[in-house]
Design an enzyme around this catalytic site. Sequence first.
Site, PDB file in Angstrom:
ATOM      1  N   HIS A  17       0.830  -1.132  -0.019  1.00  0.00           N
ATOM      2  CA  HIS A  17      -0.106  -0.004  -0.170  1.00  0.00           C
ATOM      3  C   HIS A  17       0.905   1.183   0.049  1.00  0.00           C
ATOM      4  O   HIS A  17       0.492   2.067  -0.585  1.00  0.00           O
ATOM      5  CB  HIS A  17      -0.777   0.121   1.273  1.00  0.00           C
ATOM      6  CG  HIS A  17      -1.971  -1.042   1.418  1.00  0.00           C
ATOM      7  ND1 HIS A  17      -1.973  -1.876   2.473  1.00  0.00           N
ATOM      8  CD2 HIS A  17      -2.904  -1.541   0.630  1.00  0.00           C
ATOM      9  CE1 HIS A  17      -2.941  -2.816   2.234  1.00  0.00           C
ATOM     10  NE2 HIS A  17      -3.639  -2.446   1.235  1.00  0.00           N
ATOM     11  N   LYS A  41     -15.495  -8.259   5.561  1.00  0.00           N
ATOM     12  CA  LYS A  41     -14.405  -8.253   6.614  1.00  0.00           C
ATOM     13  C   LYS A  41     -14.562  -7.860   8.101  1.00  0.00           C
ATOM     14  O   LYS A  41     -15.368  -6.904   8.311  1.00  0.00           O
ATOM     15  CB  LYS A  41     -12.979  -7.329   6.078  1.00  0.00           C
ATOM     16  CG  LYS A  41     -12.574  -7.974   4.779  1.00  0.00           C
ATOM     17  CD  LYS A  41     -11.422  -7.088   4.186  1.00  0.00           C
ATOM     18  CE  LYS A  41     -10.920  -7.529   3.040  1.00  0.00           C
ATOM     19  NZ  LYS A  41     -10.042  -6.586   2.189  1.00  0.00           N
ATOM     20  N   ARG A  90      -2.482  -6.305  -7.937  1.00  0.00           N
ATOM     21  CA  ARG A  90      -1.440  -7.287  -7.615  1.00  0.00           C
ATOM     22  C   ARG A  90      -1.093  -8.265  -8.896  1.00  0.00           C
ATOM     23  O   ARG A  90      -0.295  -8.625  -9.217  1.00  0.00           O
ATOM     24  CB  ARG A  90      -1.618  -7.710  -6.265  1.00  0.00           C
ATOM     25  CG  ARG A  90      -1.500  -6.666  -5.351  1.00  0.00           C
ATOM     26  CD  ARG A  90      -1.902  -7.150  -3.940  1.00  0.00           C
ATOM     27  NE  ARG A  90      -3.160  -7.456  -4.213  1.00  0.00           N
ATOM     28  CZ  ARG A  90      -3.724  -8.108  -3.400  1.00  0.00           C
ATOM     29  NH1 ARG A  90      -3.283  -8.858  -2.000  1.00  0.00           N
ATOM     30  NH2 ARG A  90      -5.222  -8.715  -3.554  1.00  0.00           N
ATOM     31  N   SER A 129      -2.916  -7.711   3.806  1.00  0.00           N
ATOM     32  CA  SER A 129      -3.071  -7.578   5.075  1.00  0.00           C
ATOM     33  C   SER A 129      -3.441  -8.758   5.698  1.00  0.00           C
ATOM     34  O   SER A 129      -2.737  -9.066   6.797  1.00  0.00           O
ATOM     35  CB  SER A 129      -4.352  -6.432   5.468  1.00  0.00           C
ATOM     36  OG  SER A 129      -3.905  -5.269   4.562  1.00  0.00           O
TER      37      SER A 129
HETATM   38  N1  COA Z   1      -0.419  -4.103  -1.906  1.00  0.00           N
HETATM   39  C1  COA Z   1      -0.487  -4.777  -0.773  1.00  0.00           C
HETATM   40  N2  COA Z   1      -1.874  -5.562  -0.782  1.00  0.00           N
HETATM   41  C2  COA Z   1      -2.623  -4.873  -1.458  1.00  0.00           C
HETATM   42  C3  COA Z   1      -2.626  -4.046  -2.289  1.00  0.00           C
HETATM   43  C4  COA Z   1      -1.186  -3.438  -2.414  1.00  0.00           C
HETATM   44  N3  COA Z   1      -0.747  -2.696  -3.571  1.00  0.00           N
HETATM   45  N4  COA Z   1      -3.701  -3.656  -2.907  1.00  0.00           N
HETATM   46  C5  COA Z   1      -4.676  -4.332  -2.298  1.00  0.00           C
HETATM   47  N5  COA Z   1      -4.148  -5.175  -1.217  1.00  0.00           N
HETATM   48  C6  COA Z   1      -4.680  -6.026  -0.283  1.00  0.00           C
HETATM   49  C7  COA Z   1      -5.474  -5.529   0.598  1.00  0.00           C
HETATM   50  O1  COA Z   1      -4.570  -5.511   1.673  1.00  0.00           O
HETATM   51  C8  COA Z   1      -6.387  -6.289   0.806  1.00  0.00           C
HETATM   52  O2  COA Z   1      -6.104  -7.562   1.932  1.00  0.00           O
HETATM   53  P1  COA Z   1      -6.861  -8.184   2.680  1.00  0.00           P
HETATM   54  O3  COA Z   1      -8.119  -8.837   1.863  1.00  0.00           O
HETATM   55  O4  COA Z   1      -5.953  -9.507   3.233  1.00  0.00           O
HETATM   56  O5  COA Z   1      -7.565  -7.084   3.633  1.00  0.00           O
HETATM   57  C9  COA Z   1      -6.854  -7.110  -0.711  1.00  0.00           C
HETATM   58  O6  COA Z   1      -5.484  -6.764  -1.139  1.00  0.00           O
HETATM   59  C10 COA Z   1      -8.034  -6.492  -0.996  1.00  0.00           C
HETATM   60  O7  COA Z   1      -7.740  -5.110  -1.124  1.00  0.00           O
HETATM   61  P2  COA Z   1      -8.994  -4.057  -1.496  1.00  0.00           P
HETATM   62  O8  COA Z   1      -9.457  -4.494  -2.697  1.00  0.00           O
HETATM   63  O9  COA Z   1      -8.415  -2.781  -1.401  1.00  0.00           O
HETATM   64  O10 COA Z   1      -9.899  -4.320  -0.539  1.00  0.00           O
HETATM   65  P3  COA Z   1     -10.214  -3.654   0.580  1.00  0.00           P
HETATM   66  O11 COA Z   1     -10.971  -4.461   1.835  1.00  0.00           O
HETATM   67  O12 COA Z   1      -8.871  -3.140   1.307  1.00  0.00           O
HETATM   68  O13 COA Z   1     -10.876  -2.258   0.131  1.00  0.00           O
HETATM   69  C11 COA Z   1     -12.932  -1.013   0.044  1.00  0.00           C
HETATM   70  C12 COA Z   1     -12.139  -2.303  -0.405  1.00  0.00           C
HETATM   71  C13 COA Z   1     -12.906  -0.729   1.406  1.00  0.00           C
HETATM   72  C14 COA Z   1     -12.338   0.041  -1.064  1.00  0.00           C
HETATM   73  C15 COA Z   1     -14.268  -1.419  -0.562  1.00  0.00           C
HETATM   74  O14 COA Z   1     -14.949  -2.423  -0.038  1.00  0.00           O
HETATM   75  C16 COA Z   1     -15.158  -0.233  -0.432  1.00  0.00           C
HETATM   76  O15 COA Z   1     -15.289   0.708  -1.119  1.00  0.00           O
HETATM   77  N6  COA Z   1     -15.851  -0.021   0.578  1.00  0.00           N
HETATM   78  C17 COA Z   1     -16.872   1.002   1.000  1.00  0.00           C
HETATM   79  C18 COA Z   1     -18.307   0.565   0.997  1.00  0.00           C
HETATM   80  C19 COA Z   1     -18.617   0.757  -0.727  1.00  0.00           C
HETATM   81  O16 COA Z   1     -18.626   1.543  -1.140  1.00  0.00           O
HETATM   82  N7  COA Z   1     -18.916  -0.556  -1.078  1.00  0.00           N
HETATM   83  C20 COA Z   1     -19.445  -0.580  -2.544  1.00  0.00           C
HETATM   84  C21 COA Z   1     -18.517  -1.134  -3.387  1.00  0.00           C
HETATM   85  S1  COA Z   1     -18.858  -1.173  -5.150  1.00  0.00           S
END
Ligand code: COA
Length: 166
Positions: A17, A41, A90, A129
Site C-alpha cells: 500500500h 471483513k 497485484r 493485509s
Molecule cells: N499491496 C498490498 N496489498 C494490497 C494492495 C497492494 N498494493 N492492494 C490491495 N491489497 C490487499 C489489501 O490489503 C486487501 O488484503 P486483505 O483482503 O487481506 O485485507 C486485499 O488486497 C484487497 O484489497 P482491496 O480490494 O483494496 O480491498 P479492501 O478491503 O482493502 O478495500 C474497499 C475495499 C474498502 C475500498 C471497498 O470495500 C469499499 O469501497 N468499501 C466502501 C463501501 C462501498 O462503497 N461498497 C461498494 C463498493 S462497489
Amino acid sequence: MRKVLYAGTFDPITNGHMDMIERASKLCDVLLIGVMENKGKKPFFTSAERKNIIERSAAHLSNIEVITFDGLLADFVNVNQIEAVVRGLRATMDFEYELQMAHMNARLYNKDVETIFMMTSPQYSFVSSSIVKEVFSFNGDIEGLVPNAALEELKRKMKNQNEGGL
Ligand code: COA
C-alpha cells in the site's frame, strides 16, 4: 486542486500500500487515504488505529490526508470533489473484482470520476493485509512487508490480546 482518493481497509497498511501511496501522491495535489469498511471483513484494528498507523507511516509525505469513512465510497467521492480513485492491481485475480467495483462505483458517482489502476511493484505482488497478519500471528518474520508503525501496533495489540486485554 486535484484530489485523488486511495481507499482500502488497511488492516493494517502494508508496504505494498505504501508503494501505491508514494507513487499516487506524485500524480495529484492532495491524496486522500480513505480508511473504509469492507462488509465482508472483520478488521483486527479499529478504524482509528488503522488511521493512526497510516498517519505515522506516511508522515514523510506532505500532500496526504487520512480519513475514516464507513459509508459508500461513491458517497464520499461525490461530496468531497474527488477527481479520481486509485486502485492497485497485484495480479490478474484482482482484476475481475476491481472491474466490478469500478463499474458499480461509476454508476453511483454524480459526475465523471476516473478509476486509475496502478500495478503494485513486483516485490509486493504477494502481500496482503491478511497474509501478513496470519504469518505474524505464528511468529513469522514480516519485517520489510509492513511499515514500522504497523509492526509496532501488531506487536502491541497481539501481546495485549494474548494477555487478555484489548
Ligand atoms: N499491496 C498490498 N496489498 C494490497 C494492495 C497492494 N498494493 N492492494 C490491495 N491489497 C490487499 C489489501 O490489503 C486487501 O488484503 P486483505 O483482503 O487481506 O485485507 C486485499 O488486497 C484487497 O484489497 P482491496 O480490494 O483494496 O480491498 P479492501 O478491503 O482493502 O478495500 C474497499 C475495499 C474498502 C475500498 C471497498 O470495500 C469499499 O469501497 N468499501 C466502501 C463501501 C462501498 O462503497 N461498497 C461498494 C463498493 S462497489
